[in-house]
Design an enzyme around this catalytic site. Structure first.
Site, short mmCIF file in Angstrom:
data_model
loop_
_atom_site.label_atom_id
_atom_site.label_comp_id
_atom_site.label_asym_id
_atom_site.label_seq_id
_atom_site.Cartn_x
_atom_site.Cartn_y
_atom_site.Cartn_z
N ASP A 55 -8.86 -4.06 2.75
CA ASP A 55 -7.56 -4.75 2.68
C ASP A 55 -7.35 -5.67 3.88
O ASP A 55 -6.92 -6.82 3.73
CB ASP A 55 -6.46 -3.69 2.63
CG ASP A 55 -5.06 -4.27 2.74
OD1 ASP A 55 -4.68 -5.03 1.83
OD2 ASP A 55 -4.36 -3.97 3.72
N ASP A 69 -5.49 0.48 -4.61
CA ASP A 69 -4.03 0.43 -4.74
C ASP A 69 -3.58 -0.94 -5.22
O ASP A 69 -2.54 -1.09 -5.86
CB ASP A 69 -3.36 0.82 -3.42
CG ASP A 69 -3.97 0.12 -2.20
OD1 ASP A 69 -4.95 -0.65 -2.36
OD2 ASP A 69 -3.46 0.35 -1.09
N GLU A 100 -10.26 7.06 1.94
CA GLU A 100 -9.84 5.67 1.88
C GLU A 100 -10.74 4.74 2.69
O GLU A 100 -10.99 4.97 3.87
CB GLU A 100 -8.40 5.49 2.39
CG GLU A 100 -7.89 4.07 2.13
CD GLU A 100 -6.71 3.65 2.99
OE1 GLU A 100 -6.41 4.35 3.99
OE2 GLU A 100 -6.11 2.62 2.68
N SER A 115 0.82 -1.21 0.00
CA SER A 115 0.00 0.00 0.00
C SER A 115 0.85 1.27 0.00
O SER A 115 0.38 2.32 -0.42
CB SER A 115 -0.95 0.01 1.19
OG SER A 115 -1.89 -1.02 1.05
#
Ligand code: MG
Ligand code: ZN
Length: 366
Positions: A257, A299, A252, A84
Site C-alpha cells: 500500500d 483491503d 499483512e 484500510s
C-alpha cells in the site's frame, strides 16, 4: 419439433445441468469438515496489477499461482473508495463502516472480530505484519476505536484480548507512551514474553509472545527488512499450532500500500514478492497439515496502477498511476484447503468474514 423448439429445449437442459452442477459443488462445500486453522493473508493495497507487478519482477511467477480457487472482493465501505480501517473492519467483522473506523459500525458501536470469535471458541490467535501492530489493518482485528490514529488506545485494546502471538512494529505505542502508561509491563504481568528481535522469538518455546520489533514501523523491504515477514509467519505458525483446538492467524503485507501511495512500481513489486514468500510459507504448512484454510486477499487497491510494459528477464516495469490514494476496483481473493470453495466468485469484502465463520463452524447465537 421445430428447430427453434429443439434449441430452446437444449439450452434449458444445459442450464439445468449447470445449476445442478453448482448445487452439487455447494453441497460438497457444505459437507466438508470445518477448517481447524485459518490463515488470512492481506496484501494491503494489492490489486491484480500489484500481483502482476510482483510476478513480472519475480521472473514471471508467484506462489499465488499455487491456488486453484480464486475470486474477487468488492471493497467499498460506506464510501465508494475504502481506507484500510474500514477495509480491515469489513474483513475482520463483516460490517461495512465509515473510513477511519477500527472494528466499530457506522454508529461507532464495537463489532466482534473473527479474532475475538476464534478466542471465544478456544482457538489460539496471532498476527504478523510489516507495520506497527497498532496500524489500521491489524488494529481492525483486535481493537475497537472510532479513529484509526488513536494508536495508544488501540495498543491498550490488545490487553483486553488473549491473543497468543503478535509480531510486527509499534513498540513505542506500548512502551513509550505519551500518557506514561507502561503496557509492556502490563503485557509481562499477563504472561507475555516480550521480544524485540525475530531471533529472540525463535528461542521462545511457547506463547504468549509480544514481538514488538521496531519503535513504530519495520523498514521497507529495500531498506533491509529482509525475510522478516516470512520468518514471522513461520514462528507464529510454530507457536500457534501447539494449540490442539486450532488457530486463527492474520498476516499483512502492509507496505504494498505504501509503495502504491508513493506511485513506485518497483517498490510495489518488491513488497509484493516479499508478501508472496509469506504466502508460500503459509501454503507449505497448510499442504502438510491438511486442516488449514489459507485465504489471500486485499483491503483495496492503491495507486490505480496499470502496467504499460515489463520484462520477465530483468524484472523491469513501466507502471502508470491514476492516483496517490486508493481506488475503488475489486481485489483478488485466493483460497486453499478445507472450505476453500466458499471463497470463489465475486463477493462482498464482508462475505469473507461470514465465510470464515462458516468455515470454522462458528455459530453466531452461542
Ligand atoms: Mg494496512
Ligand atoms: Zn493506503
Amino acid at each position: 419439433m421445430s428447430i427453434k423448439r429443439i434449441l430452446t429445449l437444449s439450452i434449458a437442459i444445459l442450464l439445468l445441468h449447470q445449476i445442478s452442477g453448482l448445487n452439487t459443488q455447494a453441497l460438497a462445500a457444505g459437507k466438508e469438515k470445518p477448517a481447524k486453522n485459518i490463515i488470512l493473508l492481506i496484501g494491503d493495497g494489492m490489486g491484480t496489477s500489484q500481483v502482476y507487478a510482483g510476478m513480472t519482477a519475480n521472473g514471471g511467477t508467484l506462489n499465488l499461482e499455487r491456488f486453484r480457487i480464486a475470486g474477487f472482493s468488492k471493497t467499498y465501505s460506506t464510501e465508494y473508495v475504502t481506507d484500510s480501517g474500514a477495509g480491515g473492519t469489513a474483513l475482520a467483522t463483516g460490517h461495512k463502516t465509515k473510513n477511519g473506523s477500527i472494528a466499530v459500525d457506522p454508529q461507532g458501536q464495537p463489532v466482534k472480530t473473527i479474532l475475538e470469535w476464534a478466542e471465544e471458541n478456544g482457538k489460539a490467535t496471532g498476527m504478523a505484519t510489516t507495520c506497527a501492530m497498532t496500524h489500521a489493518t491489524p488494529a481492525s482485528f483486535i481493537a475497537h476505536q472510532a479513529k484509526r490514529s488513536d494508536y495508544e488506545l488501540i495498543a491498550a485494546d490488545f490487553l483486553k484480548t488473549d491473543i497468543e502471538v503478535f509480531i510486527g512494529g509499534g513498540y513505542d505505542h506500548f512502551g513509550k507512551r505519551k500518557d506514561g502508561v507502561d503496557l509492556i509491563e502490563q503485557l509481562r504481568k499477563k504472561g507475555y514474553r516480550i521480544a524485540q528481535t525475530i531471533d529472540e522469538i525463535k528461542e521462545i518455546k511457547s506463547g504468549p509472545v509480544a514481538g514488538l520489533l521496531y519503535p513504530v514501523h519495520p523498514p521497507k523491504w529495500s531498506e533491509g527488512r529482509g525475510d522478516l515477514l516470512t520468518e514471522s509467519v513461520i514462528e507464529a505458525i510454530r507457536l500457534l499450532s501447539a494449540d490442539s483446538d486450532g488457530f486463527f492467524l492474520m498476516v499483512e503485507g502492509s507496505q504494498i500500500d505504501w509503495a502504491g501511495h508513493d506511485n513506485n512500481a518497483q517498490q510495489i513489486a518488491e513488497e509484493m514478492i516479499d508478501f508472496d514468500r509469506a504466502v508460500g510459507a503459509a501454503l507449505d504448512f497448510a499442504e502438510k497439515d491438511g486442516q488449514t484454510l489459507v485465504i489471500v486477499t486485499a483491503d483495496h487497491e492503491t495507486g490505480g496502477l496499470s502496467l504499460l510494459d515489463g520484462d520477465f528477464e530483468t524484472g523491469e516495469l513501466k507502471g502508470s498511476f491514476s492516483t496517490g490514494d486508493h481506488s475503488g476496483v475489486m481485489v483478488p481473493v485466493f483460497s486453499y484447503g478445507p472450505q476453500a470453495a466458499l471463497f470463489g466468485g465475486i463477493q462482498e469484502n464482508t462475505d469473507i468474514f461470514e465465510k470464515m465463520m462458516k468455515a470454522f463452524g462458528f455459530k453466531k447465537d452461542q
